[in-house]
Design a protein around this motif. Structure first.
Motif, short mmCIF file in Angstrom:
data_model
loop_
_atom_site.label_atom_id
_atom_site.label_comp_id
_atom_site.label_asym_id
_atom_site.label_seq_id
_atom_site.Cartn_x
_atom_site.Cartn_y
_atom_site.Cartn_z
N GLY A 129 60.36 48.16 38.99
CA GLY A 129 59.18 48.52 39.77
C GLY A 129 59.33 49.93 40.31
O GLY A 129 60.11 50.73 39.80
N ALA A 130 58.59 50.23 41.42
CA ALA A 130 58.62 51.59 41.96
C ALA A 130 58.32 51.58 43.45
O ALA A 130 57.60 50.71 43.94
CB ALA A 130 57.60 52.46 41.23
N VAL A 131 58.88 52.57 44.17
CA VAL A 131 58.74 52.61 45.64
C VAL A 131 57.31 52.89 46.07
O VAL A 131 56.91 52.52 47.19
CB VAL A 131 59.67 53.67 46.28
N ASP A 132 56.50 53.56 45.22
CA ASP A 132 55.14 53.92 45.65
C ASP A 132 54.09 52.87 45.29
O ASP A 132 52.90 53.09 45.45
CB ASP A 132 54.75 55.29 45.07
N ARG A 133 54.55 51.70 44.83
CA ARG A 133 53.61 50.62 44.54
C ARG A 133 53.38 49.78 45.80
O ARG A 133 54.22 49.71 46.69
CB ARG A 133 54.17 49.75 43.41
N THR A 134 52.20 49.15 45.84
CA THR A 134 51.89 48.23 46.94
C THR A 134 52.88 47.06 46.89
O THR A 134 53.12 46.51 45.82
CB THR A 134 50.45 47.70 46.79
N ALA A 135 53.42 46.72 48.07
CA ALA A 135 54.44 45.66 48.09
C ALA A 135 53.82 44.28 47.89
O ALA A 135 54.38 43.45 47.19
CB ALA A 135 55.22 45.71 49.40
N GLY A 136 52.67 44.05 48.51
CA GLY A 136 52.09 42.70 48.48
C GLY A 136 52.99 41.72 49.21
O GLY A 136 53.76 42.11 50.10
N LYS A 137 52.92 40.46 48.82
CA LYS A 137 53.77 39.44 49.46
C LYS A 137 55.24 39.71 49.09
O LYS A 137 55.54 40.04 47.93
CB LYS A 137 53.34 38.07 48.94
N VAL A 138 56.13 39.60 50.09
CA VAL A 138 57.55 39.92 49.88
C VAL A 138 58.40 38.66 50.09
O VAL A 138 58.20 37.94 51.07
CB VAL A 138 58.01 41.02 50.87
N ALA A 139 59.34 38.41 49.20
CA ALA A 139 60.31 37.32 49.40
C ALA A 139 61.70 37.92 49.58
O ALA A 139 62.16 38.67 48.71
CB ALA A 139 60.30 36.37 48.22
N VAL A 140 62.34 37.60 50.69
CA VAL A 140 63.74 37.98 50.88
C VAL A 140 64.58 36.81 50.36
O VAL A 140 64.63 35.74 50.97
CB VAL A 140 64.07 38.28 52.36
N LEU A 168 52.05 49.27 60.53
CA LEU A 168 51.64 50.41 59.70
C LEU A 168 50.14 50.66 59.73
O LEU A 168 49.70 51.80 59.59
CB LEU A 168 52.07 50.18 58.24
N GLY A 169 49.35 49.61 59.86
CA GLY A 169 47.89 49.76 59.83
C GLY A 169 47.36 50.04 58.44
O GLY A 169 46.25 50.56 58.27
N ARG A 170 48.14 49.75 57.41
CA ARG A 170 47.69 49.87 56.02
C ARG A 170 48.54 48.91 55.17
O ARG A 170 49.51 48.34 55.65
CB ARG A 170 47.85 51.31 55.51
N GLU A 171 48.14 48.81 53.91
CA GLU A 171 48.89 47.98 52.97
C GLU A 171 50.31 48.52 52.80
O GLU A 171 50.49 49.69 52.43
CB GLU A 171 48.21 48.05 51.59
N PRO A 172 51.33 47.72 53.09
CA PRO A 172 52.71 48.23 52.92
C PRO A 172 53.04 48.52 51.45
O PRO A 172 52.65 47.76 50.56
CB PRO A 172 53.57 47.10 53.44
N LEU A 173 53.76 49.60 51.24
CA LEU A 173 54.28 49.94 49.92
C LEU A 173 55.71 49.39 49.81
O LEU A 173 56.31 49.00 50.82
CB LEU A 173 54.31 51.46 49.72
N VAL A 174 56.26 49.43 48.62
CA VAL A 174 57.65 49.00 48.43
C VAL A 174 58.57 49.85 49.32
O VAL A 174 59.49 49.33 49.95
CB VAL A 174 58.06 49.11 46.94
#
Ligand SMILES: [Fe+2]
Ligand SMILES: [Fe+2]
Length: 275
Positions: A186-197, A155-161
């Protein structure tokens, strides 16, 4: 081809998942050799076993535990949540505490279960029968993690949710699913940050496990399903993002890879119950 035994069916899944022995939630109820045509369903009971015989199958594979030790020992696999949390930076003591309500509920449920219902009918029908749960979910979890890393790193940017959702949608199981990927907390337009599946740990971790991730540097958690009351608790008590991918679609991610491998080995697989 010579056909595959129930042991070999289990072994193929373990190898694909990088596991050395069957986890507590996976079991061979009726062993069999030289299977050439199997019915594979997410949920299998006595009716499905009889349908398998009707369809000329010589074996049946379920995904979800269908009795025996897979039901009785199911609570044991919930400790996989602790490993996953620790891998994502949650302190071990916090992780252990977070799964306590989940484990006690699960122990009561397994104690209540009629553990020999489906296996007894498989024995009467002399139908080779097994279930493979955690290994297939682990295969799916790895594919989901890879899809998220692949997509968000471009993406070249901070991933969102939303970018995490888009990443999951690169997998055909989600793209073609009749269920939608949801963000109930939460919300789809927030920054995702670290993600845990959080998949391949028996079942979802509910509010307590999600809160442990949120409180320890993982603002976005992916579950494949979650109970409505757990969502209400998270909405009231946390500030994280919970992505709910969809149960059957997510189960299929691992299952489809495994079925593909069985077919490559010459086994005929009749798909049912979600496949
Ligand atoms: Fe699953
Ligand atoms: Fe499942």
């Amino acid at each position: 081809m010579a056909g595959l035994s129930t042991d070999e069916l289990m072994q193929v899944a373990l190898e694909m998942a990088g596991m050395s022995r069957p986890p507590a939630d996976s079991a061979i109820y009726v062993p069999g050799d030289s299977l050439r045509r199997v019915l594979f369903g997410i949920d299998i009971g006595p009716a499905e076993l009889l349908i398998a015989r009707e369809l000329g199958c010589d074996g049946v594979v379920a995904h979800h535990p269908a009795g025996g030790s897979a039901t009785l020992r199911f609570p044991e696999v919930l400790t996989r949540h602790v490993e996953l949390m620790v891998e994502h930076g949650v302190p071990r003591e916090v992780a252990r505490e977070a799964i306590k309500p989940l484990v006690s509920r699960s122990i009561l449920r397994s104690q209540a279960a009629n553990y020999d219902h489906a296996p007894s009918f498989a024995r009467l029908l002399r139908m080779p029968f097994l279930n493979i749960h955690l290994p297939l979910d682990e295969i799916g979890r790895r594919l989901m993690v890879e899809a998220i890393e692949r997509h968000t790193s471009q993406l070249g940017r901070e991933p969102l949710v939303q970018d995490v959702i888009d990443a999951l949608l690169t997998l055909p199981e989600f793209a073609g699913a009749p269920t939608r990927i949801m963000v109930p907390v939460g919300a789809v337009d927030r920054t995702a940050g670290k993600v845990a599946v959080v998949h391949g740990a028996g079942t979802n971790g509910g509010a307590a496990v999600a809160k442990a991730y949120f409180a320890h540097g993982v603002p976005t958690v992916v579950y494949i399903h979650v109970a409505p009351e757990e969502v209400e608790r998270l909405r009231a008590e946390s500030d994280g993002n919970l992505i709910v991918a969809g149960h059957i679609a997510a189960d299929l991610v691992g299952i489809n890879r495994y079925v593909g491998e069985l077919e490559a080995r010459g086994l005929e697989v009749i798909r049912a119950s979600g496949l």
